[in-house]
Scaffold this motif. Structure first.
Motif, PDB file in Angstrom:
ATOM      1  N   VAL A   1       0.869  -1.180   0.000  1.00 43.64           N
ATOM      2  CA  VAL A   1       0.000   0.000   0.000  1.00 43.64           C
ATOM      3  C   VAL A   1       0.903   1.227   0.000  1.00 43.64           C
ATOM      4  CG1 VAL A   1      -1.721   1.319   1.290  1.00 43.64           C
ATOM      5  CG2 VAL A   1      -1.844  -1.191   1.235  1.00 43.64           C
ATOM      6  N   THR A   2       0.689   2.098  -0.958  1.00 47.00           N
ATOM      7  CA  THR A   2       1.366   3.394  -1.043  1.00 47.00           C
ATOM      8  C   THR A   2       0.298   4.438  -1.332  1.00 47.00           C
ATOM      9  OG1 THR A   2       1.736   3.254  -3.424  1.00 47.00           O
ATOM     10  CG2 THR A   2       3.464   2.317  -1.994  1.00 47.00           C
ATOM     11  N   ARG A   3       0.652   5.708  -1.157  1.00 42.88           N
ATOM     12  CA  ARG A   3      -0.292   6.782  -1.471  1.00 42.88           C
ATOM     13  C   ARG A   3      -0.727   6.755  -2.931  1.00 42.88           C
ATOM     14  NH1 ARG A   3       2.241   8.884   2.525  1.00 42.88           N
ATOM     15  NH2 ARG A   3       1.809  10.667   3.779  1.00 42.88           N
ATOM     16  N   ASP A   4       0.193   6.313  -3.809  1.00 39.71           N
ATOM     17  CA  ASP A   4      -0.063   6.321  -5.246  1.00 39.71           C
ATOM     18  C   ASP A   4      -0.780   5.071  -5.745  1.00 39.71           C
ATOM     19  OD1 ASP A   4       1.368   8.710  -5.244  1.00 39.71           O
ATOM     20  OD2 ASP A   4       3.255   7.704  -5.721  1.00 39.71           O
ATOM     21  N   ALA A   5      -0.910   4.062  -4.911  1.00 40.42           N
ATOM     22  CA  ALA A   5      -1.538   2.816  -5.351  1.00 40.42           C
ATOM     23  C   ALA A   5      -3.006   3.058  -5.696  1.00 40.42           C
ATOM     24  CB  ALA A   5      -1.429   1.765  -4.254  1.00 40.42           C
ATOM     25  N   PRO A   6      -3.497   2.465  -6.765  1.00 41.96           N
ATOM     26  CA  PRO A   6      -4.899   2.668  -7.141  1.00 41.96           C
ATOM     27  C   PRO A   6      -5.876   2.161  -6.081  1.00 41.96           C
ATOM     28  CG  PRO A   6      -3.850   1.017  -8.565  1.00 41.96           C
ATOM     29  CD  PRO A   6      -2.771   1.602  -7.698  1.00 41.96           C
ATOM     30  N   TRP A   7      -5.435   1.254  -5.215  1.00 47.82           N
ATOM     31  CA  TRP A   7      -6.319   0.717  -4.172  1.00 47.82           C
ATOM     32  C   TRP A   7      -6.218   1.495  -2.857  1.00 47.82           C
ATOM     33  CZ3 TRP A   7      -2.689  -2.203  -6.807  1.00 47.82           C
ATOM     34  CH2 TRP A   7      -1.437  -2.273  -6.203  1.00 47.82           C
ATOM     35  N   PHE A   8      -5.382   2.523  -2.805  1.00 43.39           N
ATOM     36  CA  PHE A   8      -5.236   3.286  -1.563  1.00 43.39           C
ATOM     37  C   PHE A   8      -6.578   3.813  -1.041  1.00 43.39           C
ATOM     38  CE2 PHE A   8      -4.552   7.302   0.724  1.00 43.39           C
ATOM     39  CZ  PHE A   8      -3.926   6.788   1.852  1.00 43.39           C
ATOM     40  N   PRO A   9      -7.460   4.375  -1.879  1.00 42.04           N
ATOM     41  CA  PRO A   9      -8.752   4.849  -1.342  1.00 42.04           C
ATOM     42  C   PRO A   9      -9.575   3.737  -0.688  1.00 42.04           C
ATOM     43  CG  PRO A   9      -8.360   5.796  -3.515  1.00 42.04           C
ATOM     44  CD  PRO A   9      -7.287   4.746  -3.294  1.00 42.04           C
ATOM     45  N   GLN A  10      -9.527   2.524  -1.229  1.00 38.45           N
ATOM     46  CA  GLN A  10     -10.260   1.408  -0.623  1.00 38.45           C
ATOM     47  C   GLN A  10      -9.662   1.035   0.730  1.00 38.45           C
ATOM     48  OE1 GLN A  10      -9.701  -0.845  -4.360  1.00 38.45           O
ATOM     49  NE2 GLN A  10     -11.766  -1.620  -3.956  1.00 38.45           N
ATOM     50  N   VAL A  11      -8.340   0.989   0.797  1.00 36.45           N
ATOM     51  CA  VAL A  11      -7.670   0.665   2.060  1.00 36.45           C
ATOM     52  C   VAL A  11      -7.988   1.725   3.101  1.00 36.45           C
ATOM     53  CG1 VAL A  11      -5.411   0.421   3.184  1.00 36.45           C
ATOM     54  CG2 VAL A  11      -5.826  -0.671   0.963  1.00 36.45           C
ATOM     55  N   LYS A  12      -7.897   2.986   2.713  1.00 42.04           N
ATOM     56  CA  LYS A  12      -8.165   4.082   3.652  1.00 42.04           C
ATOM     57  C   LYS A  12      -9.602   4.027   4.162  1.00 42.04           C
ATOM     58  CE  LYS A  12      -7.866   9.020   4.285  1.00 42.04           C
ATOM     59  NZ  LYS A  12      -8.279  10.276   3.739  1.00 42.04           N
ATOM     60  N   ALA A  13     -10.552   3.793   3.261  1.00 39.20           N
ATOM     61  CA  ALA A  13     -11.959   3.725   3.669  1.00 39.20           C
ATOM     62  C   ALA A  13     -12.187   2.568   4.642  1.00 39.20           C
ATOM     63  CB  ALA A  13     -12.856   3.586   2.440  1.00 39.20           C
ATOM     64  N   LEU A  14     -11.590   1.409   4.376  1.00 38.82           N
ATOM     65  CA  LEU A  14     -11.750   0.266   5.274  1.00 38.82           C
ATOM     66  C   LEU A  14     -11.075   0.538   6.611  1.00 38.82           C
ATOM     67  CD1 LEU A  14     -12.696  -2.590   5.902  1.00 38.82           C
ATOM     68  CD2 LEU A  14     -10.664  -3.453   4.684  1.00 38.82           C
ATOM     69  N   TYR A  15      -9.896   1.133   6.590  1.00 42.16           N
ATOM     70  CA  TYR A  15      -9.180   1.474   7.824  1.00 42.16           C
ATOM     71  C   TYR A  15     -10.044   2.378   8.705  1.00 42.16           C
ATOM     72  CZ  TYR A  15      -5.520   3.620  10.763  1.00 42.16           C
ATOM     73  OH  TYR A  15      -4.773   4.086  11.809  1.00 42.16           O
ATOM     74  N   GLU A  16     -10.629   3.405   8.093  1.00 36.29           N
ATOM     75  CA  GLU A  16     -11.417   4.368   8.865  1.00 36.29           C
ATOM     76  C   GLU A  16     -12.743   3.796   9.340  1.00 36.29           C
ATOM     77  OE1 GLU A  16     -11.439   7.772   6.245  1.00 36.29           O
ATOM     78  OE2 GLU A  16      -9.406   8.348   6.881  1.00 36.29           O
ATOM     79  N   SER A  17     -13.297   2.837   8.626  1.00 36.18           N
ATOM     80  CA  SER A  17     -14.570   2.256   9.056  1.00 36.18           C
ATOM     81  C   SER A  17     -14.382   1.087  10.027  1.00 36.18           C
ATOM     82  CB  SER A  17     -15.393   1.800   7.849  1.00 36.18           C
ATOM     83  OG  SER A  17     -14.778   0.704   7.194  1.00 36.18           O
ATOM     84  N   ALA A  18     -13.250   0.392   9.940  1.00 36.42           N
ATOM     85  CA  ALA A  18     -13.045  -0.801  10.766  1.00 36.42           C
ATOM     86  C   ALA A  18     -12.504  -0.498  12.159  1.00 36.42           C
ATOM     87  CB  ALA A  18     -12.099  -1.765  10.052  1.00 36.42           C
ATOM     88  N   PHE A  19     -11.866   0.656  12.321  1.00 40.48           N
ATOM     89  CA  PHE A  19     -11.251   0.979  13.606  1.00 40.48           C
ATOM     90  C   PHE A  19     -11.809   2.284  14.146  1.00 40.48           C
ATOM     91  CE2 PHE A  19      -8.274  -1.649  11.295  1.00 40.48           C
ATOM     92  CZ  PHE A  19      -7.958  -2.608  12.235  1.00 40.48           C
ATOM     93  N   PRO A  20     -12.248   2.300  15.406  1.00 44.73           N
ATOM     94  CA  PRO A  20     -12.719   3.545  16.007  1.00 44.73           C
ATOM     95  C   PRO A  20     -11.588   4.584  16.059  1.00 44.73           C
ATOM     96  CG  PRO A  20     -13.069   1.673  17.496  1.00 44.73           C
ATOM     97  CD  PRO A  20     -12.288   1.173  16.330  1.00 44.73           C
TER      98      PRO A  20
END
Length: 189
Positions: A7-26
């Motif tokens: 995962v890097t800032r430039d990876a096309p999947w970064f928005p998906q990872v970020k969204a899951l990170y923010e929804s999965a952890f308080p």
């Protein structure tokens, strides 16, 4: 079969990872995602994809692998600490979490793998208690055992689970002291 990529800032999947990170952890259990991406601490930050099923969840769409989840771990010596780990909510209970843990174990065959879970006894309501119990049961099914380590970080009480051998409280604290030694003001568990 899962495949994973950094995962890097430039990876096309970064928005998906970020969204899951923010929804999965308080909020009290997260650090800013930019810290998961910086190089001050050597981390393995992986996005996992099912190349057999496509983005729509069907085998017919397999040209675009389906994002399943991510892991973020830190290794030092013979300890690998899975700091953050999440599977897309609609894909849970389909074996992806176990496959992700297996990939981490394969990458670190001689390591003791540790994860932390919120202490069940501290849950405030039945729904939260159920989530915590399911999380503990998931790790138990995947070969993790309770360790003698409990700690409080950012106001939450955690219990350490380990696979591949027990990690003592001293080893765990020494692990974090070493990892964070060059980061001013960083707090370790």
């Amino acid at each position: 079969m899962l495949q994973y990529f950094d995962v890097t800032r430039d990876a096309p999947w970064f928005p998906q990872v970020k969204a899951l990170y923010e929804s999965a952890f308080p909020a009290n259990e997260r650090i800013p995602i930019k810290h998961l991406l910086d190089d001050k601490i050597e981390r393995e930050f992986w996005a996992f994809f099912d190349k057999e099923e496509g983005a729509s969840g069907s085998v017919e769409d397999a040209a675009t692998p389906m994002f399943c989840g991510f892991s973020n771990s830190i290794s030092h010596g013979d300890i690998t600490n899975i700091v953050y780990f999440a599977v897309e909510p609609e894909l849970r209970c389909r074996g992806y979490g176990s496959q992700i843990l297996q990939a981490i174990r394969e990458k670190h065959p001689n390591s003791r793998i540790v994860v932390d879970i919120e202490v069940e006894e501290d849950s405030k309501d039945a729904e939260e208690l159920e989530r915590r119990n399911r999380r503990r049961e998931f790790y138990t099914r995947n070969g993790f055992d309770a360790s003698p380590v409990d700690y409080v970080w950012q106001g939450e009480h955690y219990r350490l689970l380990s696979a591949g051998g027990t990690v003592t409280e001293k080893e765990f604290r020494d692990f974090w002291k070493e990892i964070l030694k060059d980061i001013p003001g960083a707090k370790y568990p």
